[in-house]
Write a protein that holds these residues in place. Structure first.
Motif, PDB file in Angstrom:
ATOM      1  N   TYR A  45     -16.083   8.482   2.521  1.00 15.57           N
ATOM      2  CA  TYR A  45     -17.244   8.854   1.728  1.00 15.57           C
ATOM      3  C   TYR A  45     -18.404   9.374   2.570  1.00 15.57           C
ATOM      4  O   TYR A  45     -18.979  10.433   2.273  1.00 15.57           O
ATOM      5  N   HIS A  46     -18.748   8.657   3.611  1.00 14.51           N
ATOM      6  CA  HIS A  46     -19.950   9.024   4.370  1.00 14.51           C
ATOM      7  C   HIS A  46     -19.784  10.371   5.059  1.00 14.51           C
ATOM      8  O   HIS A  46     -20.729  11.172   5.114  1.00 14.51           O
ATOM      9  N   SER A  47     -18.594  10.639   5.571  1.00 13.82           N
ATOM     10  CA  SER A  47     -18.340  11.934   6.214  1.00 13.82           C
ATOM     11  C   SER A  47     -18.397  13.063   5.189  1.00 13.82           C
ATOM     12  O   SER A  47     -19.006  14.115   5.427  1.00 13.82           O
ATOM     13  N   ALA A  98     -20.308  11.066  -5.474  1.00 17.31           N
ATOM     14  CA  ALA A  98     -20.920   9.785  -5.827  1.00 17.31           C
ATOM     15  C   ALA A  98     -19.864   8.697  -5.790  1.00 17.31           C
ATOM     16  O   ALA A  98     -18.675   8.964  -5.983  1.00 17.31           O
ATOM     17  N   ILE A  99     -20.298   7.502  -5.523  1.00 14.39           N
ATOM     18  CA  ILE A  99     -19.432   6.336  -5.600  1.00 14.39           C
ATOM     19  C   ILE A  99     -20.174   5.281  -6.418  1.00 14.39           C
ATOM     20  O   ILE A  99     -21.344   4.990  -6.158  1.00 14.39           O
ATOM     21  N   ILE A 100     -19.511   4.770  -7.442  1.00 13.66           N
ATOM     22  CA  ILE A 100     -20.171   3.879  -8.395  1.00 13.66           C
ATOM     23  C   ILE A 100     -19.306   2.637  -8.593  1.00 13.66           C
ATOM     24  O   ILE A 100     -18.116   2.755  -8.890  1.00 13.66           O
ATOM     25  N   PRO A 101     -19.875   1.453  -8.434  1.00 13.62           N
ATOM     26  CA  PRO A 101     -19.109   0.232  -8.693  1.00 13.62           C
ATOM     27  C   PRO A 101     -19.004  -0.023 -10.192  1.00 13.62           C
ATOM     28  O   PRO A 101     -19.805   0.495 -10.979  1.00 13.62           O
ATOM     29  N   GLU A 143     -16.171 -11.268  -4.774  1.00 11.15           N
ATOM     30  CA  GLU A 143     -15.342 -10.960  -3.606  1.00 11.15           C
ATOM     31  C   GLU A 143     -14.525  -9.683  -3.819  1.00 11.15           C
ATOM     32  O   GLU A 143     -14.509  -8.792  -2.963  1.00 11.15           O
ATOM     33  N   ASN A 144     -13.864  -9.575  -4.960  1.00 12.61           N
ATOM     34  CA  ASN A 144     -13.045  -8.391  -5.218  1.00 12.61           C
ATOM     35  C   ASN A 144     -13.899  -7.135  -5.399  1.00 12.61           C
ATOM     36  O   ASN A 144     -13.480  -6.031  -5.048  1.00 12.61           O
ATOM     37  N   LEU A 145     -15.074  -7.315  -5.965  1.00 14.06           N
ATOM     38  CA  LEU A 145     -15.986  -6.182  -6.127  1.00 14.06           C
ATOM     39  C   LEU A 145     -16.296  -5.556  -4.769  1.00 14.06           C
ATOM     40  O   LEU A 145     -16.234  -4.335  -4.595  1.00 14.06           O
ATOM     41  N   TRP A 146     -16.609  -6.397  -3.796  1.00 11.89           N
ATOM     42  CA  TRP A 146     -16.952  -5.876  -2.472  1.00 11.89           C
ATOM     43  C   TRP A 146     -15.735  -5.358  -1.723  1.00 11.89           C
ATOM     44  O   TRP A 146     -15.839  -4.379  -0.967  1.00 11.89           O
ATOM     45  N   LYS A 147     -14.584  -5.965  -1.961  1.00 12.07           N
ATOM     46  CA  LYS A 147     -13.364  -5.438  -1.345  1.00 12.07           C
ATOM     47  C   LYS A 147     -13.084  -4.024  -1.843  1.00 12.07           C
ATOM     48  O   LYS A 147     -12.771  -3.120  -1.061  1.00 12.07           O
ATOM     49  N   CYS A 148     -13.186  -3.838  -3.149  1.00 15.25           N
ATOM     50  CA  CYS A 148     -12.954  -2.509  -3.732  1.00 15.25           C
ATOM     51  C   CYS A 148     -13.981  -1.502  -3.225  1.00 15.25           C
ATOM     52  O   CYS A 148     -13.645  -0.360  -2.901  1.00 15.25           O
ATOM     53  N   TRP A 149     -15.225  -1.947  -3.162  1.00 15.22           N
ATOM     54  CA  TRP A 149     -16.309  -1.053  -2.730  1.00 15.22           C
ATOM     55  C   TRP A 149     -16.063  -0.556  -1.308  1.00 15.22           C
ATOM     56  O   TRP A 149     -16.112   0.646  -1.028  1.00 15.22           O
ATOM     57  N   LYS A 150     -15.772  -1.484  -0.415  1.00 20.61           N
ATOM     58  CA  LYS A 150     -15.556  -1.106   0.983  1.00 20.61           C
ATOM     59  C   LYS A 150     -14.291  -0.278   1.161  1.00 20.61           C
ATOM     60  O   LYS A 150     -14.250   0.667   1.956  1.00 20.61           O
ATOM     61  N   GLU A 151     -13.251  -0.623   0.408  1.00 23.62           N
ATOM     62  CA  GLU A 151     -11.998   0.128   0.521  1.00 23.62           C
ATOM     63  C   GLU A 151     -12.171   1.554   0.021  1.00 23.62           C
ATOM     64  O   GLU A 151     -11.658   2.502   0.609  1.00 23.62           O
ATOM     65  N   CYS A 152     -12.904   1.720  -1.067  1.00 20.67           N
ATOM     66  CA  CYS A 152     -13.152   3.068  -1.596  1.00 20.67           C
ATOM     67  C   CYS A 152     -13.997   3.892  -0.628  1.00 20.67           C
ATOM     68  O   CYS A 152     -13.732   5.082  -0.423  1.00 20.67           O
TER      69      CYS A 152
END
Length: 1149
Positions: free
Chosen positions: A984-986, A1006-1009, A969-978
């Motif tokens: 990032y996409h822009s 780059a974005i890396i979990p 859960e926290n992994l995905w929260k951090c990923w989406k927040e980052c």
């Protein structure tokens, strides 16, 4: 050497406003050691000893009686001979400000803006900016950043340092140091709440609270030195010792007479060349000439032919002259000056630029020296003089190669350098590539020049020179001759590249390695020069030469880093939290002010104790060999040497089960300690160490991972982890890829080298060990074992450590054993502080890594099977290698759920110094390895990297390969927040657009979990102890088992105690970490030192607070002051009962 025919002069200079007279000045003594040992000014630190780190920075102020100006500049005291300081004023960090007197705004701002962690580099940072502000009260941001070029910081990072000094700039950056946290880049974050309802803030300090800058409060240049400079203009100064005589002539005529008499005598100005060889005790010069006071060698003049620069002008002066002169000249005349200025902006650091002379730079002819290729290509002229007359020679490739017919005669000196103007049809460019942009030797540098026939692109003259390829600057002279008369076109470029690669050869075994990379740079620089010239021709003759295509234009221009921009966001405390509760608030580091004033005491800063000896070690020069004999007879004859210590002198155990403190019968790596020499001074000990003779019998060494695999040489058994069905997974995969990853090691480069001070006590064989370590208990254990004593007689003390990063867990124990055995043998205190070269020779670093992967994946990017083989180079002993390879095996999956996984790990045993713990502890190797696989899959499938990462990340609740339950859960929260906060996409779309338009110049994003577990596999490593005292006056002393490495652990412990005891921080003090107060502590590492020790402190304080219940109930409205002891006898009375003295030791498991 005898002092010629004249008595040695008195050396006179000022330090921090106080006059220093040295009647027997030693020309070989350097300012750093004089400050620390003679004047007891320990704020100036020893970091590297070669002018590369800036920890030793001081400000040097001199007066020029000719132009009647005072010059302030930073300098590396580790390179400055004290004899060069006659008539100068030195300012150290103690002179800038102190807690006892007054704190300078520079020191205050750096501390309050959290610009220090371990604090070892901080005095040097302060001095660099102090020197800048003495010359420029309102500097530009570019000047501030340039001033810090020569200062390294290994732990804090440069953002808070730059932020703190940005407040001095004449142009303020928009978002730095705003007390409100308001920022143009992050306005939406101010005072906002996160999805969890937590308030987020930025801005850690308030500039409104800073002390104002008041230049009138600084030291004035001593008038006495001004008078002395005027009176001694015609006087020759001589300083001599038993070995060396230093002569500072006042006229060119006298210098030439001396050079004729002593042709081998070197000319020393900044000592930035000879000073690098000072570690060789046998390398010295009987006569040294110091020509800094000779007017002809300081000349700066603009002539019809160009600019004449005196040979003793420093590189910073040359830079400033060019900055001032270039705008005043026609652009066509300034091409060589612009190329020189480009190199001067990145050459070394400001300290070296302010010390190194132009003449010294030229005549030392270092391969990595950036200016020589440009000066040579630009046809610069050297004005020489000797007692036989004057002459001129070209600074050409023949001179740089040292050919006799084109070189300086032994009796000649360079008086000045003529740098000629360029012409309209001439083009000159400079290039360099280094491991970092500034303050680093070039891997390859280059100077290129072409002269065309007027109005055409026909080559009349061509010069191509490279540094970093051979022992000196090399010229492609033959290639240039063949290209004269050719047109400047693609055909010429193709032939030029071929010719240059044939002429400038670089064998596969070339010194420095990186052979293919350096060969690539040869043609890369040539190609860029070709494009720059084409672009220049178009600008000059737009109708004759076409404009470059957009693809080719992307190769032009210098990459500029600009002013660093950054915003730090942090979680604000709850509005309902008491204002007196410091937990969660950005509290300044407990030692922050002391870091900035130089008053924070590190191990080698401890004042010498009575009878103290210095120690130097003798290390192996063989990777693997038997020791046939050790002859110490000559070493014992060296003046000042007291004794030599070997394995035979160890009363107890020589090291531990895995590693010897002193090599006894065999050496297993270069740098292994064989014996130690103790003497009255460090110099004497080092000279004695050089005299120890060791006879070896060579054995076959194993050096690389490849060698270890071939010889089946491993430290431990294979570590293996499996999940799912690997064979079935590969059969069901759409595609399978295989590959390898090689990753080199890394030096810790903690700024404070390993240091130990051992003081034997007078009774019961007790011994105090002051040591820079992460693991005091292991030091205590090994020293006790070596001396055959109980641990209760060995007292280990550590106040703070100047950086460690894992490198001070195991090795300091062995250094402490060596010093303790020496102290035991001699009965005197022993100091063992390693010099940088010895520290890096003896100790290991991060483990080199080799990995082989086989990955099966589907067309949509899902990895369904992976087979990893991981190898690390552990070195010659076990050390921490077993744990590191286990962590690699356990963490190699990172944040990715691979259903079918097999990982095999091997720690290789080789004849290299043992590699050890390093920040990340295996994860950097494992993380890079798995991300290499992710990128390979993304490349094969044509999918964006972040999409492949997303599709393979853990989701929901899963079990890892090692059977631990993991909630993602926290992994995905951090990923989406980052993704969201970084936009990032822009930004990625903009990067892709830029890369489409720029063929040669690229951007990346780059974005890396990351799934990273802290702590240790063995839970008993998570225990900690604390001891809390409450004294009669109500003050509190906190001690615990954690080590202050720069992470602010002591500050955090005080915050915990303040909250639990409900008293201000001013009531609480931390003394030191010691085995006498908190026994059996575990090492401070694994990112859990604060957490476990904080719990122990909290537990102790809570118990003490509970014990105070009876007193608080009798006076519920009272304060801490009301509850403390009521009378001087500690008896109390019925009306005001006193509290007892509380001490509590708490151990948390």
């Amino acid at each position: 050497m005898a002092c010629l025919d004249k008595q040695s002069d008195d050396l006179v200079f000022f330090v921090n406003g106080k006059k220093v007279i040295e009647r027997k000045a030693d020309p070989e003594e350097l300012l750093l050691y004089y400050l620390r040992k003679e004047l007891r000014l320990s704020g100036t630190k020893y970091g590297c000893g070669v002018g590369g780190c800036g920890a030793c920075t001081v400000m040097l102020s001199t007066y020029d009686p000719v132009v009647k100006k005072i010059r302030h500049h930073p300098a590396n005291s580790c390179l400055l001979p004290i004899c060069s300081l006659h008539g100068a004023a030195v300012t150290t960090v103690e002179g800038v400000g102190s807690i006892k007197n007054r704190i300078n705004p520079i020191q205050e701002r750096l501390a309050k803006c959290h610009g220090s962690q371990c604090g070892f580099c901080t005095p040097g940072m302060v001095m660099s900016i102090y020197a800048l502000l003495r010359n420029h009260v309102k500097p530009s941001m570019e000047q501030i950043i340039s001033a810090l070029d020569g200062n390294l910081c290994r732990c804090t990072g440069y953002r808070p340092i730059i932020d703190s000094y940005a407040s001095f700039a004449k142009e303020q950056t928009c978002c730095q140091l705003r007390g409100t946290g308001q920022c143009c880049l992050e306005q939406e974050e101010l005072g906002c709440s996160s999805s969890a309802g937590v308030r987020i803030r930025s801005g850690l300090c308030n500039p409104a609270e800073f002390l104002p800058v008041d230049p009138t409060q600084e030291f004035i240049f001593p008038p006495e030195l001004m008078r002395m400079a005027q009176e001694q203009q015609g006087k020759t100064l001589i300083f001599c010792s038993k070995r060396t005589t230093w002569i500072s002539p006042s006229s060119l005529k006298e210098l030439l007479e001396l050079k004729a008499k002593y042709p081998k005598a070197p000319l020393v100005v900044g000592n930035t060349s000879l000073g690098l060889n000072k570690n060789d005790c046998d390398a010295y010069h009987p006569i040294v000439l110091h020509p800094l006071r000779i007017p002809e060698m300081q000349v700066v003049s603009i002539t019809d032919d160009g600019i004449v620069i005196g040979a003793t002008c420093c590189l910073a002066q040359l830079r400033d002259i060019l900055i001032e002169t270039i705008p005043k000249l026609p652009e066509e005349k300034t091409k060589i000056y612009q190329a020189l200025l480009q190199q001067l902006r990145t050459l070394a650091g400001e300290q070296i630029r302010s010390m190194a002379s132009l003449g010294g730079h030229v005549v030392s002819r270092g391969s990595a020296w950036d200016l020589n290729p440009i000066l040579c290509a630009g046809k610069s002229v050297l004005n020489l003089a000797s007692d036989g007359g004057k002459r001129q020679i070209f600074l050409d490739d023949q001179f740089l190669a040292g050919h006799k017919h084109a070189d300086i005669e032994p009796k000649e000196v360079i008086v000045s350098v003529l740098i000629p103007y360029s012409t309209k049809d001439e083009f000159i460019s400079a290039f360099r590539q280094a491991e970092r942009q500034k303050n680093a030797f070039s891997i390859v540098n280059s100077g290129l020049r072409v002269l065309f026939s007027p109005g055409t692109d026909t080559i009349v003259d061509l010069s191509i020179l490279y540094g970093g390829i051979g022992s000196t600057t090399l010229s492609a002279r033959k290639s240039c001759e063949k290209l004269i008369g050719r047109q400047w076109n693609d055909q010429m470029l193709s032939e030029a590249c071929k010719l240059v690669l044939e002429e400038i050869s670089l064998p596969p075994s070339a010194s420095g390695g990186k052979v293919e990379y350096r060969r690539t740079l040869l043609v890369s620089f040539l190609f860029r020069f070709y494009l720059e010239v084409l672009h220049g021709l178009h600008q000059m003759y737009p109708f004759r030469y076409s404009e470059l295509s957009q693809d080719k234009m992307s190769a032009l221009g210098v990459l500029q880093s600009g002013v660093p921009q950054g915003v730090q966001l942090y979680q604000d405390v709850d509005p309902g939290q008491s204002p007196q509760d410091p937990v969660g608030r950005p509290i300044m580091h407990q030692s922050g002010i002391k870091h900035a004033t130089g008053e924070a005491v590190f191990i080698d800063d401890i004042r010498p104790v009575d009878g103290e000896l210095s120690l130097a070690v003798v290390t192996s020069i063989k990777a693997h060999a038997k020791i046939k004999s050790i002859d110490i007879s000559e070493a014992l004859q060296v003046p000042g040497v007291i004794n030599v210590v070997t394995a035979k002198d160890v009363p107890g155990k020589n090291g531990n089960d895995e590693e010897e403190a002193f090599a006894k019968d065999k050496v297993i790596c270069v740098g292994q300690i064989i014996c130690a020499v103790v003497a009255e001074t460090l110099t004497q000990a080092q000279r004695g160490a050089k005299k120890v003779k060791i006879v070896y019998e060579d054995l076959q060494p194993v050096l690389t991972i490849k060698d270890a695999i071939e010889h089946n040489s491993y430290i431990t058994e294979e570590r293996k982890l499996e999940k799912g069905d690997i064979e079935k997974g590969f059969k069901s995969a759409d595609k399978i890829i295989e590959g390898e990853l090689h990753m080199g090691g890394q030096e810790h480069f903690y700024l404070e080298t390993n240091s130990v001070l051992v003081i034997p006590r007078m009774e019961d064989k007790e011994m105090d060990v002051y040591v820079s370590t992460q693991h005091a208990t292991d030091v205590q254990k090994l020293v006790a074992s070596a001396l055959n004593l109980q641990s209760n007689k060995i007292m280990c003390h550590t106040k703070r450590v100047g950086g460690a990063f894992g490198g001070k867990i195991t090795k300091p124990s062995f250094f402490a054993v060596i010093a303790a055995v020496a102290a035991n043998k001699t009965g005197r205190p022993v100091r063992f502080a390693l010099e940088r070269n010895m520290d890096m020779l003896i100790t290991g670093g991060r483990h080199p890594f080799f990995g082989k992967y086989k990955v099966g994946f589907m067309k949509d990017g899902r990895i369904i099977a992976a087979d990893f083989q991981c190898y690390i180079n552990g070195g010659c002993t076990k050390d921490e290698s077993e744990l590191v390879i286990e962590y690699i095996v356990l963490k190699v999956d990172n944040a990715y759920n691979i259903p079918n996984l097999r990982v095999r790990g091997h720690a290789c045993k080789t004849n290299l110094p043992s590699n050890t713990a390093f920040r990340g502890f295996g994860f950097p190797q494992a993380g890079l390895f798995v991300e290499t696989c992710i990128v390979a899959v993304a490349t094969k499938t044509g999918l964006p990297h972040e999409k492949v990462r997303e599709i393979n990340m853990y989701r929901g609740v899963n079990r890892t390969a090692f059977k631990e339950e993991f909630d993602a859960e926290n992994l995905w929260k951090c990923w989406k927040e980052c993704l969201d906060k970084s936009d990032y996409h822009s930004r990625n779309a903009k990067v892709e657009e830029f890369n489409r338009k720029n063929y040669w110049k690229k951007k990346g994003i780059a974005i890396i979990p990351m799934k990273f577990s802290v702590g240790f596999n063995a839970t008993y490593f998570h225990q900690a102890g604390a001891l809390v005292h409450i004294y009669l006056d109500g003050s509190v002393l906190v001690t615990h088992g954690g080590i202050e490495l720069g992470q602010g652990i002591h500050t955090k412990m005080l915050q915990i105690a303040s909250r639990e005891l409900k008293i201000p921080l001013s009531y609480i003090h931390f003394c030191e970490t010691s085995s006498t107060t908190v026994p059996n502590g575990k090492y401070t590492a694994g990112s859990v030192g604060t957490e476990i020790n904080a719990r122990a402190v909290q537990d102790a304080c809570q118990i003490l607070w509970k014990r105070l219940d009876p007193i608080r109930r009798k006076n519920p409205k009272g304060k801490w002051e009301d509850w403390r002891l009521c009378d001087k006898h500690g008896l109390g009375n019925k009306e005001r009962p006193c509290i007892p003295i509380f001490s509590l030791w708490s151990c948390l498991f």
